[in-house]
Design an enzyme around this catalytic site. Structure first.
Site, PDB file in Angstrom:
ATOM      1  N   SER A 126       0.833  -1.201   0.000  1.00 11.94           N
ATOM      2  CA  SER A 126       0.000   0.000   0.000  1.00 11.94           C
ATOM      3  C   SER A 126       0.869   1.253   0.000  1.00 11.94           C
ATOM      4  O   SER A 126       1.975   1.264   0.551  1.00 11.94           O
ATOM      5  CB  SER A 126      -0.852  -0.030   1.267  1.00 11.94           C
ATOM      6  OG  SER A 126      -1.449   1.219   1.503  1.00 11.94           O
ATOM      7  N   TYR A 151      -1.792  -1.189  11.051  1.00  9.36           N
ATOM      8  CA  TYR A 151      -2.041  -1.648   9.675  1.00  9.36           C
ATOM      9  C   TYR A 151      -0.859  -1.302   8.769  1.00  9.36           C
ATOM     10  O   TYR A 151      -0.338  -2.152   8.049  1.00  9.36           O
ATOM     11  CB  TYR A 151      -3.329  -1.020   9.118  1.00  9.36           C
ATOM     12  CG  TYR A 151      -3.495  -1.274   7.637  1.00  9.36           C
ATOM     13  CD1 TYR A 151      -3.908  -2.513   7.177  1.00  9.36           C
ATOM     14  CD2 TYR A 151      -3.192  -0.288   6.693  1.00  9.36           C
ATOM     15  CE1 TYR A 151      -4.032  -2.765   5.815  1.00  9.36           C
ATOM     16  CE2 TYR A 151      -3.324  -0.528   5.330  1.00  9.36           C
ATOM     17  CZ  TYR A 151      -3.744  -1.772   4.899  1.00  9.36           C
ATOM     18  OH  TYR A 151      -3.861  -2.021   3.552  1.00  9.36           O
ATOM     19  N   LYS A 155       2.087  -3.737   6.644  1.00 11.68           N
ATOM     20  CA  LYS A 155       2.480  -3.688   5.222  1.00 11.68           C
ATOM     21  C   LYS A 155       3.998  -3.542   5.105  1.00 11.68           C
ATOM     22  O   LYS A 155       4.635  -4.192   4.280  1.00 11.68           O
ATOM     23  CB  LYS A 155       1.756  -2.544   4.494  1.00 11.68           C
ATOM     24  CG  LYS A 155       0.267  -2.766   4.337  1.00 11.68           C
ATOM     25  CD  LYS A 155      -0.061  -4.006   3.512  1.00 11.68           C
ATOM     26  CE  LYS A 155      -1.525  -4.358   3.472  1.00 11.68           C
ATOM     27  NZ  LYS A 155      -1.835  -5.699   2.982  1.00 11.68           N
ATOM     28  N   ARG A 297      -9.445  15.065   9.441  1.00 11.45           N
ATOM     29  CA  ARG A 297      -9.482  13.748  10.073  1.00 11.45           C
ATOM     30  C   ARG A 297      -8.086  13.441  10.604  1.00 11.45           C
ATOM     31  O   ARG A 297      -7.099  13.560   9.871  1.00 11.45           O
ATOM     32  CB  ARG A 297      -9.916  12.697   9.046  1.00 11.45           C
ATOM     33  CG  ARG A 297     -10.006  11.293   9.585  1.00 11.45           C
ATOM     34  CD  ARG A 297     -10.625  10.331   8.571  1.00 11.45           C
ATOM     35  NE  ARG A 297      -9.766  10.062   7.431  1.00 11.45           N
ATOM     36  CZ  ARG A 297     -10.051   9.200   6.462  1.00 11.45           C
ATOM     37  NH1 ARG A 297     -11.197   8.530   6.468  1.00 11.45           N
ATOM     38  NH2 ARG A 297      -9.221   9.019   5.452  1.00 11.45           N
TER      39      ARG A 297
HETATM   40  P1  NAD Z   1     -11.146  -6.809   1.241  1.00 12.25           P
HETATM   41  O1  NAD Z   1     -11.359  -6.826   2.702  1.00 12.25           O
HETATM   42  O2  NAD Z   1     -12.286  -6.465   0.360  1.00 12.25           O
HETATM   43  O3  NAD Z   1     -10.576  -8.231   0.773  1.00 12.25           O
HETATM   44  C1  NAD Z   1      -9.755  -9.025   1.586  1.00 12.25           C
HETATM   45  C2  NAD Z   1     -10.315 -10.437   1.543  1.00 12.25           C
HETATM   46  O4  NAD Z   1      -9.469 -11.282   2.331  1.00 12.25           O
HETATM   47  C3  NAD Z   1     -11.720 -10.546   2.138  1.00 12.25           C
HETATM   48  O5  NAD Z   1     -12.541 -11.256   1.233  1.00 12.25           O
HETATM   49  C4  NAD Z   1     -11.525 -11.305   3.436  1.00 12.25           C
HETATM   50  O6  NAD Z   1     -12.629 -12.129   3.748  1.00 12.25           O
HETATM   51  C5  NAD Z   1     -10.279 -12.112   3.139  1.00 12.25           C
HETATM   52  N1  NAD Z   1      -9.461 -12.491   4.285  1.00 12.25           N
HETATM   53  C6  NAD Z   1      -8.977 -11.713   5.279  1.00 12.25           C
HETATM   54  N2  NAD Z   1      -8.219 -12.429   6.123  1.00 12.25           N
HETATM   55  C7  NAD Z   1      -8.215 -13.703   5.638  1.00 12.25           C
HETATM   56  C8  NAD Z   1      -7.593 -14.911   6.047  1.00 12.25           C
HETATM   57  N3  NAD Z   1      -6.840 -14.989   7.129  1.00 12.25           N
HETATM   58  N4  NAD Z   1      -7.799 -16.025   5.303  1.00 12.25           N
HETATM   59  C9  NAD Z   1      -8.578 -16.000   4.195  1.00 12.25           C
HETATM   60  N5  NAD Z   1      -9.174 -14.897   3.765  1.00 12.25           N
HETATM   61  C10 NAD Z   1      -9.005 -13.750   4.478  1.00 12.25           C
HETATM   62  O7  NAD Z   1      -9.903  -5.862   0.951  1.00 12.25           O
HETATM   63  P2  NAD Z   1      -9.376  -5.261  -0.434  1.00 12.25           P
HETATM   64  O8  NAD Z   1      -9.717  -3.828  -0.473  1.00 12.25           O
HETATM   65  O9  NAD Z   1      -9.744  -6.130  -1.564  1.00 12.25           O
HETATM   66  O10 NAD Z   1      -7.807  -5.338  -0.143  1.00 12.25           O
HETATM   67  C11 NAD Z   1      -7.033  -6.442  -0.579  1.00 12.25           C
HETATM   68  C12 NAD Z   1      -5.618  -6.250  -0.138  1.00 12.25           C
HETATM   69  O11 NAD Z   1      -5.113  -5.030  -0.646  1.00 12.25           O
HETATM   70  C13 NAD Z   1      -5.410  -6.184   1.374  1.00 12.25           C
HETATM   71  O12 NAD Z   1      -4.200  -6.832   1.677  1.00 12.25           O
HETATM   72  C14 NAD Z   1      -5.323  -4.711   1.648  1.00 12.25           C
HETATM   73  O13 NAD Z   1      -4.579  -4.440   2.805  1.00 12.25           O
HETATM   74  C15 NAD Z   1      -4.597  -4.226   0.413  1.00 12.25           C
HETATM   75  N6  NAD Z   1      -4.832  -2.814   0.086  1.00 12.25           N
HETATM   76  C16 NAD Z   1      -6.109  -2.350  -0.028  1.00 12.25           C
HETATM   77  C17 NAD Z   1      -6.333  -1.010  -0.324  1.00 12.25           C
HETATM   78  C18 NAD Z   1      -7.730  -0.447  -0.398  1.00 12.25           C
HETATM   79  O14 NAD Z   1      -7.887   0.764  -0.265  1.00 12.25           O
HETATM   80  N7  NAD Z   1      -8.761  -1.247  -0.631  1.00 12.25           N
HETATM   81  C19 NAD Z   1      -5.229  -0.157  -0.534  1.00 12.25           C
HETATM   82  C20 NAD Z   1      -3.945  -0.668  -0.425  1.00 12.25           C
HETATM   83  C21 NAD Z   1      -3.759  -2.009  -0.116  1.00 12.25           C
HETATM   84  C1  WQD Z   2      -9.385   9.484   0.897  1.00 16.20           C
HETATM   85  C2  WQD Z   2      -9.546  10.998   1.059  1.00 16.20           C
HETATM   86  C3  WQD Z   2      -9.942  11.735   3.309  1.00 16.20           C
HETATM   87  C4  WQD Z   2     -13.812   9.819   3.781  1.00 16.20           C
HETATM   88  C5  WQD Z   2      -6.722   4.696   3.214  1.00 16.20           C
HETATM   89  C6  WQD Z   2      -5.634   3.978   3.967  1.00 16.20           C
HETATM   90  C7  WQD Z   2      -4.541   3.593   3.056  1.00 16.20           C
HETATM   91  C8  WQD Z   2      -5.058   2.810   1.861  1.00 16.20           C
HETATM   92  C9  WQD Z   2      -6.165   3.535   1.180  1.00 16.20           C
HETATM   93  C10 WQD Z   2      -4.952   0.464   2.404  1.00 16.20           C
HETATM   94  C11 WQD Z   2      -8.828  11.526   2.296  1.00 16.20           C
HETATM   95  C12 WQD Z   2     -11.132  12.031   2.422  1.00 16.20           C
HETATM   96  C13 WQD Z   2     -12.630  10.258   3.242  1.00 16.20           C
HETATM   97  C14 WQD Z   2     -14.817  10.776   4.102  1.00 16.20           C
HETATM   98  C15 WQD Z   2     -13.364  12.528   3.316  1.00 16.20           C
HETATM   99  N1  WQD Z   2      -5.607   1.551   2.258  1.00 16.20           N
HETATM  100  N2  WQD Z   2     -12.393  11.574   3.008  1.00 16.20           N
HETATM  101  N3  WQD Z   2     -14.544  12.088   3.849  1.00 16.20           N
HETATM  102  O1  WQD Z   2      -7.098   7.870   3.851  1.00 16.20           O
HETATM  103  O2  WQD Z   2      -6.167   7.962   1.511  1.00 16.20           O
HETATM  104  O3  WQD Z   2      -6.163   5.857   2.699  1.00 16.20           O
HETATM  105  O4  WQD Z   2      -7.163   3.864   2.139  1.00 16.20           O
HETATM  106  O5  WQD Z   2      -3.812   0.244   2.338  1.00 16.20           O
HETATM  107  O6  WQD Z   2      -3.670   2.832   3.793  1.00 16.20           O
HETATM  108  O7  WQD Z   2      -5.149   4.844   4.975  1.00 16.20           O
HETATM  109  O8  WQD Z   2      -8.323   6.770   1.928  1.00 16.20           O
HETATM  110  O9  WQD Z   2     -10.668   6.697   1.196  1.00 16.20           O
HETATM  111  O10 WQD Z   2     -10.171   6.994   3.658  1.00 16.20           O
HETATM  112  O11 WQD Z   2      -9.712   8.857   2.114  1.00 16.20           O
HETATM  113  O12 WQD Z   2     -13.184  13.712   3.105  1.00 16.20           O
HETATM  114  O13 WQD Z   2     -15.888  10.440   4.633  1.00 16.20           O
HETATM  115  O14 WQD Z   2     -10.926  11.290   1.250  1.00 16.20           O
HETATM  116  O15 WQD Z   2      -9.697  12.810   4.173  1.00 16.20           O
HETATM  117  O16 WQD Z   2      -8.270  12.744   1.964  1.00 16.20           O
HETATM  118  P1  WQD Z   2      -6.902   7.232   2.566  1.00 16.20           P
HETATM  119  P2  WQD Z   2      -9.789   7.261   2.254  1.00 16.20           P
END
Ligand code: NAD
Ligand code: WQD
Length: 341
Positions: A126, A151, A155, A297
């Site tokens: 991430s 979290y 990562k 926030r």
């Molecule tokens: P998500 O929660 O929608 O998907 C994760 C899936 O993993 C879920 O279906 C959950 O049931 C499953 N899971 C969790 N722990 C498990 C375990 N121990 N065994 C089997 N299944 C398990 O999340 P996402 O948004 O699709 O994110 C996927 C990956 O990408 C994660 O590693 C997350 O940290 C990373 N990521 C997400 C974002 C984002 O903003 N969505 C950003 C950066 C990184």
């Molecule tokens: C985006 C922007 C908020 C909600 C998070 C994790 C990061 C990564 C992605 C996993 C920000 C603004 C949001 C709301 C708002 N995930 N916002 N009102 O904070 O960039 O990152 O998700 O790895 O690790 O920290 O994403 O979607 O929460 O926010 O104004 O109700 O929207 O301030 O600027 P963020 P977000």
């Protein structure tokens, strides 16, 4: 060539879209998910899009016995490891759960990969590993800042585990993809994001406000040092992001990795503000969003966006879906969800 790919967390938001892209590129995804943050019906959505059943195994990636069975009974050469807990806020309340799940699942997989001679793994990292970078946009060489949440720390630690493990075992190929802010849904609107409870992330909050589920979107801060005062992010379409995983698997299978541990930024390269998202969402979907400017926030980063040049050149991947289409797809998905309920 073994084209079966184990997709952990394949029922989740990014995993489900990646299964579709894998299938469309000629791979056979095998999903392992414990449905902790997803639903069984996602498997049907994926199958409907690809036009054939996708294999699904309900199992916990941290469970060594269950995962041993998965490895013995299925022949795959690559893994994409999405399974993790992902709520930044919750991780500060339940740090041990986050360390156990996010580190435990990766350690379990790496151990089984050694035992079963599975050479390739793509890991979901991430942009959170950068924190507030001193210089924008961020490249893969931008130093990681000390993590401010459990979290974020998981990562960073997982990246380090991959790096150190790959250094010891030359047959192992690992790629960490640092996602920026994934949004949107598949154009079919058959799969998308399924947030539980009140969404923390911007886009699900926007779509739920438009749908009347939430009363009003709070824009967190308009006094940042940015052109319109709201925060800036690199919003990446989830189908574009999914395709980056296919490129990463191709790279490892084709023996193109330059080292056992590689890192790529997966973003568009465009910084977009919260207010720009709100206004573009309103425009492309022809609606008015109830929003107000609220205070900052805690923990928010002012601005971050990717320099995706390395992924463009080395992975042969580029984000292509226009933001307008992505924001339309997010709304279509939300409307589809409402129809199902
Ligand atoms: P998500 O929660 O929608 O998907 C994760 C899936 O993993 C879920 O279906 C959950 O049931 C499953 N899971 C969790 N722990 C498990 C375990 N121990 N065994 C089997 N299944 C398990 O999340 P996402 O948004 O699709 O994110 C996927 C990956 O990408 C994660 O590693 C997350 O940290 C990373 N990521 C997400 C974002 C984002 O903003 N969505 C950003 C950066 C990184
Ligand atoms: C985006 C922007 C908020 C909600 C998070 C994790 C990061 C990564 C992605 C996993 C920000 C603004 C949001 C709301 C708002 N995930 N916002 N009102 O904070 O960039 O990152 O998700 O790895 O690790 O920290 O994403 O979607 O929460 O926010 O104004 O109700 O929207 O301030 O600027 P963020 P977000």
């Amino acid at each position: 060539m073994n084209k079966r790919v184990l997709v952990t967390g394949g029922c989740g938001f990014i995993g489900s879209h990646t299964c579709v892209e894998l299938a469309e590129a000629g791979y056979e995804p095998i999903i392992v998910d414990n449905l902790n943050n997803s639903e069984r019906s996602v498997v049907d959505g994926i199958s409907a899009i690809i036009g054939r059943p996708v294999k699904f195994i309900e199992a916990d990636c941290c469970d060594p016995v269950a995962m041993e069975k998965v490895f013995s009974e299925n022949d795959f050469s690559s893994i994409i490891h999405f399974a993790a807990y992902k709520s930044v806020n919750e991780s500060s309340v339940k740090p041990l759960e986050y360390f156990k799940n996010n580190l435990g699942s990766l350690l379990n997989l790496l151990t089984l990969m050694r035992e079963h001679n599975v050479p390739n793994i793509v890991f979901s990292s991430s942009c959170t590993v950068y924190g507030q970078a001193d210089k924008l946009p961020v490249t893969e060489k931008t130093p990681r800042k000390e993590a401010t949440t459990p979290y974020g720390l998981t990562k960073q630690m997982c990246e380090d585990i991959l790096k150190n493990t790959a250094a010891a075992y030359p047959q192992l190929k690992t790629i960490a993809l640092r996602y920026f802010n994934p949004i949107g849904a598949h154009p079919s609107a058959l799969i998308g994001e399924l947030p539980r409870g009140i969404p923390n992330n911007l886009l699900p909050y926007v779509t739920q406000t438009a749908a009347g589920i939430r009363e009003c979107l709070s824009v967190f801060g308009d006094d940042y040092n940015t052109p319109d005062g709201s925060c800036i992010r690199d919003y990446i379409d989830v189908t574009d992001l999914a395709k980056a995983h296919v490129c990463a698997v191709n790279r490892m299978i084709e023996g193109k990795s330059k080292s056992g541990y590689e890192v790529f930024n997966v973003g568009t390269g465009n910084g977009v503000s919260t207010l720009e998202i709100v206004k573009t969402f309103e425009k492309v979907n022809n609606l008015k969003l109830n929003y107000k400017i609220a205070g900052r926030r805690e923990g928010d980063i002012e601005a971050i966006w990717a320099d995706p040049t390395y992924a463009n050149e080395e992975l042969g991947w580029k984000a292509v879906r226009p933001l307008e289409d992505t924001l339309k797809s997010a709304w279509q998905w939300q409307q589809n969800l409402a129809r199902k309920k």
